[in-house]
Each structure stands twice: as C-alpha cells, then as structure tokens.
Design a protein around this motif. Sequence first.
Motif, PDB file in Angstrom:
ATOM      1  N   ASP A  92      -2.992  -8.306  75.862  1.00  0.00           N
ATOM      2  CA  ASP A  92      -4.242  -9.029  76.087  1.00  0.00           C
ATOM      3  C   ASP A  92      -4.688  -8.600  77.488  1.00  0.00           C
ATOM      4  O   ASP A  92      -3.879  -8.147  78.298  1.00  0.00           O
ATOM      5  CB  ASP A  92      -3.937 -10.529  76.020  1.00  0.00           C
ATOM      6  N   HIS A 121     -15.402 -13.466  68.988  1.00  0.00           N
ATOM      7  CA  HIS A 121     -14.130 -14.195  69.104  1.00  0.00           C
ATOM      8  C   HIS A 121     -14.423 -15.680  69.160  1.00  0.00           C
ATOM      9  O   HIS A 121     -15.580 -16.089  69.097  1.00  0.00           O
ATOM     10  CB  HIS A 121     -13.328 -13.735  70.332  1.00  0.00           C
ATOM     11  N   LYS A 168      -9.050 -12.103  68.160  1.00  0.00           N
ATOM     12  CA  LYS A 168      -7.749 -12.793  67.944  1.00  0.00           C
ATOM     13  C   LYS A 168      -8.067 -14.258  67.752  1.00  0.00           C
ATOM     14  O   LYS A 168      -8.961 -14.791  68.399  1.00  0.00           O
ATOM     15  CB  LYS A 168      -6.859 -12.594  69.186  1.00  0.00           C
ATOM     16  N   PRO A 169      -7.368 -15.003  66.858  1.00  0.00           N
ATOM     17  CA  PRO A 169      -6.149 -14.618  66.116  1.00  0.00           C
ATOM     18  C   PRO A 169      -6.432 -14.172  64.677  1.00  0.00           C
ATOM     19  O   PRO A 169      -5.552 -14.233  63.852  1.00  0.00           O
ATOM     20  CB  PRO A 169      -5.386 -15.947  66.114  1.00  0.00           C
ATOM     21  N   PHE A 203      -5.983  -8.313  63.208  1.00  0.00           N
ATOM     22  CA  PHE A 203      -4.584  -7.854  63.235  1.00  0.00           C
ATOM     23  C   PHE A 203      -4.442  -6.547  62.453  1.00  0.00           C
ATOM     24  O   PHE A 203      -3.808  -5.600  62.913  1.00  0.00           O
ATOM     25  CB  PHE A 203      -3.652  -8.920  62.645  1.00  0.00           C
ATOM     26  N   SER A 235      -5.098 -18.119  70.937  1.00  0.00           N
ATOM     27  CA  SER A 235      -5.555 -16.821  70.392  1.00  0.00           C
ATOM     28  C   SER A 235      -4.398 -15.834  70.406  1.00  0.00           C
ATOM     29  O   SER A 235      -3.982 -15.346  69.362  1.00  0.00           O
ATOM     30  CB  SER A 235      -6.745 -16.284  71.186  1.00  0.00           C
ATOM     31  N   ASP A 236      -3.811 -15.569  71.545  1.00  0.00           N
ATOM     32  CA  ASP A 236      -2.804 -14.504  71.667  1.00  0.00           C
ATOM     33  C   ASP A 236      -1.493 -14.820  70.945  1.00  0.00           C
ATOM     34  O   ASP A 236      -1.000 -14.025  70.154  1.00  0.00           O
ATOM     35  CB  ASP A 236      -2.503 -14.244  73.155  1.00  0.00           C
ATOM     36  N   ARG A 291      -0.807 -17.243  68.781  1.00  0.00           N
ATOM     37  CA  ARG A 291      -1.049 -17.458  67.348  1.00  0.00           C
ATOM     38  C   ARG A 291      -1.232 -16.110  66.648  1.00  0.00           C
ATOM     39  O   ARG A 291      -0.686 -15.872  65.570  1.00  0.00           O
ATOM     40  CB  ARG A 291      -2.307 -18.334  67.179  1.00  0.00           C
ATOM     41  N   PHE A 292      -1.958 -15.199  67.264  1.00  0.00           N
ATOM     42  CA  PHE A 292      -2.224 -13.859  66.696  1.00  0.00           C
ATOM     43  C   PHE A 292      -0.899 -13.124  66.484  1.00  0.00           C
ATOM     44  O   PHE A 292      -0.617 -12.611  65.408  1.00  0.00           O
ATOM     45  CB  PHE A 292      -3.095 -13.097  67.696  1.00  0.00           C
ATOM     46  N   SER A 320       1.484 -14.844  63.745  1.00  0.00           N
ATOM     47  CA  SER A 320       0.999 -15.194  62.393  1.00  0.00           C
ATOM     48  C   SER A 320       1.054 -14.088  61.351  1.00  0.00           C
ATOM     49  O   SER A 320       1.032 -14.370  60.158  1.00  0.00           O
ATOM     50  CB  SER A 320      -0.472 -15.661  62.462  1.00  0.00           C
ATOM     51  N   SER A 376       5.997 -12.377  70.426  1.00  0.00           N
ATOM     52  CA  SER A 376       4.975 -12.931  71.338  1.00  0.00           C
ATOM     53  C   SER A 376       5.586 -13.327  72.687  1.00  0.00           C
ATOM     54  O   SER A 376       6.625 -13.983  72.738  1.00  0.00           O
ATOM     55  CB  SER A 376       4.342 -14.160  70.688  1.00  0.00           C
ATOM     56  N   TYR A 391       0.908 -23.109  70.474  1.00  0.00           N
ATOM     57  CA  TYR A 391       1.612 -22.136  69.617  1.00  0.00           C
ATOM     58  C   TYR A 391       2.782 -21.598  70.439  1.00  0.00           C
ATOM     59  O   TYR A 391       2.580 -21.119  71.553  1.00  0.00           O
ATOM     60  CB  TYR A 391       0.664 -21.019  69.171  1.00  0.00           C
TER      61      TYR A 391
END
Length: 386
Positions: free
Chosen positions: A22, A210, A252-253, A258, A335-336, A338-339, A342, A349, A365
């Motif tokens: 990110d 986003h 994201k997410p 992805f 966002s990050d 969770r992205f 997931s 992460s 998250y």
Amino acid sequence: SRIQKKLVIDHQRVASYAFCFDIDGVIVKGPETIPEAKTALKMLNGDNPYNIKVPYIFVTNGGGRSEKARCQDLSKRLNVPVAQNQVIQGHTPMKDLINVFKTVLVVGGVGNDCRNVALEYGFEDVVTPLDIMKWNPSVTPYHTLTEQELKFAEDRDFNNVKIDAILVFADSRNWAADQQIILELLLSRNGYMGTASDTFDQGPGLFFAHSDFVWATNYKLSRYGMGALQVSIAALYREHTGKELKVTRFGKPQRGTFRYTSKVLTNWRKDVLEEHVDNTDSPFISDISDEDEDDYFSTSDTDDEPLTVQALSGKLKLDIPPASTVYFVGDTPESDIRFANSHDASWFSILVKTGVYQNGTVPRYQPKHTCENVLEAVQFAIEREH
Ligand code: G3P
Ligand code: MG
C-alpha cells in the motif's frame, strides 16, 4: 524439434515469495516520504544478508495522476527505479470500461489530471464538473469558477450531452459542487443535465475508484476519503428518493482489484526473473517433464541453438509458479488487511502503525502480523522466509 522449457525460480537469486505495498500511510504520508521506506525497498532489491532479490509491486487506492507520473514520483522519493507496471492505482482497472461507456463524467483530483488519465486509458469522450459549471454557472450557485478553473474547463452545450457513466477517479476537491452535479445526473432522465426522472432510476451508473472512509496524511489525524463522499451522496440520494443508492466500487478490498493485482504481480515477477536469465543453461530454465507438455512449449530450429528467455519468450507461453507467499503491507485494516486476508490464503497481511491504524486500538480486520513500519515488515518477512 520441440524444445520444452519453463522458467523456474533459482532460489539463490530471486525469491519465490513477493511483496505488495500500500502507498499512503506505508511509503508516503501526504507530501512526506516515510524514511524507512527507502531502506526497505533497497533490501528487497538485493541489499540483504541473503543477496536475494524479492519482487514487489504497489497497490494504492489513491489516484488522480497517470500510473507513469505516479511511478516517476515514487522513483524520485525512494531512490529506486519503479516501473509503470509495478503500480496499480484505484482507477487503474477502470480501463476495462472504455468500450462500455461513450461519454463519462470524471470527478475528483486537480484540474484536468483525471480527464487526461481517462483519455489516456482510451475513453472516447470525457467531461468534468468544471465543464458543466462553465456551461451554466447557476448549476452550482455557491461556486464561481476561478481563473485557473476556467482554463481547465472545456466548452460543451450540456443540453445535448448524454452522460453514460460517472467515474469518481480521485478525491473530490469540491464536495458541494461535485455532489450537486452527481445527484442531478443520478436523478436525471438518461444522463441529461436539467432533466428529472420521476422514478429516479434512469440516471447513469456511479463508479468509485475506492471506498476509503479515511486516509492518512501528514496531519496528525486521518482525513475523510472517497468512502466518506459515498456516504454523503447516498444520504442525499436516500433523503431525496427514499431509495438506497447502488454504486460500483473499485480499489481495495474488492475481489476484482485482487484478481487484477494478482495478474500484475505475476507479470512483474516474470519480468524480474527474465532479467536474471541470460541463457539456457541458467538455473532458471529446466526441462519440463512430459505431463507439463501442454503448458510450456516452444520450437526452435536446432537443439543446440543458445536460447535466451528473450528469444524464448517471444514464442514460449512463459509462466512461473505462483509466489509461495505474498506479503501485503498496509496501514488501513478496512481496506488493506481485509484485501490481503479475503482472497487467497497465500497472502500474508502485515499492518503498520505509520498511517490510519492507531497503535493500541483493535483493528477491525486482524493482520497476520503487526509492525512499527515498512522496514520492520520487510525485515520480519525476510527472516521468516530464510
Ligand atoms: O486517496 C487514497 C487514500 O484513500 C488511500 O491510499 O495508498 O493508502 O491505498 P492508499
Ligand atoms: Mg494506506
């Protein structure tokens, strides 16, 4: 004869794992560059105890400039070369819409930056809120265009312009005017300014690059982002129509982002590997056993012809094994993290404390690991791998 070769990874020189970063809150904070970021990327470029090169790309929800301009800015800030195909911005995947919509209203960013990005992507006809305000200043009664804004505005008669989609590319710099225009179009008959639908469902689609509710700048507290604008527009739409606003989200997410990111990372890893392959006896190329035959093949005139990957890649369906682990370093759990959590179990992460996430709070998250900053994240991952 058919020579069957494939790229394999020489674990001595190029890592089988990779990184995805990110940007805001990890690499930069507003106009400032996070100091540890330079050392972190130098490590991944080979300056580490194992002399191994680790491929990495950047995935930001930010935007408003071309990917070319963004990678040049990153190269300058970080003292490492950053290539255009190493950078994904919030609106980058919106390229897929160029043949879907003819006339698009592009919202956000400064001046004509977003219009120019959309035109570069290949959109046929791009208008901005400034064009609408120039056409009829009474559309936004509390904002008179400045000299500078007038220079960016183009002459169009919006009585005859059908807007097919509204693309919010970057953060709005004028929430009042932009929301006034967006709501008018959402409630319009077929995307014509000055019209009103009585079913409220004849307007153009609304797409956001986003959904970050807040983001980290060089102020000590986070600032509202495009996600907050979405909340505001949805509230106005609900108040006006009693209905829930439907929007399409990029960035994201989202799963689509992805999939796009995975493709970009694979291509980038291939580029990095090919840099290290100079001839067929390189450990990067090995014979393929029969069962792989369908996957990788090439033909050449003679067996003994020295085949470089460059020669092969023109003919060979070059592919590489997926990264063993993709370390994703971000500052925003929603966002990050969770992205990264997931969509694929091979993603790891890592949350850093240099951006939106505030030390001591419980992230919405859960990251697999938390670090002070991006350098610690890189050091942690390299040690974990070796
Ligand atoms: O406007 C961009 C901001 O919301 C977050 O950017 O790089 O942290 O995804 P980034
Ligand atoms: Mg961030």
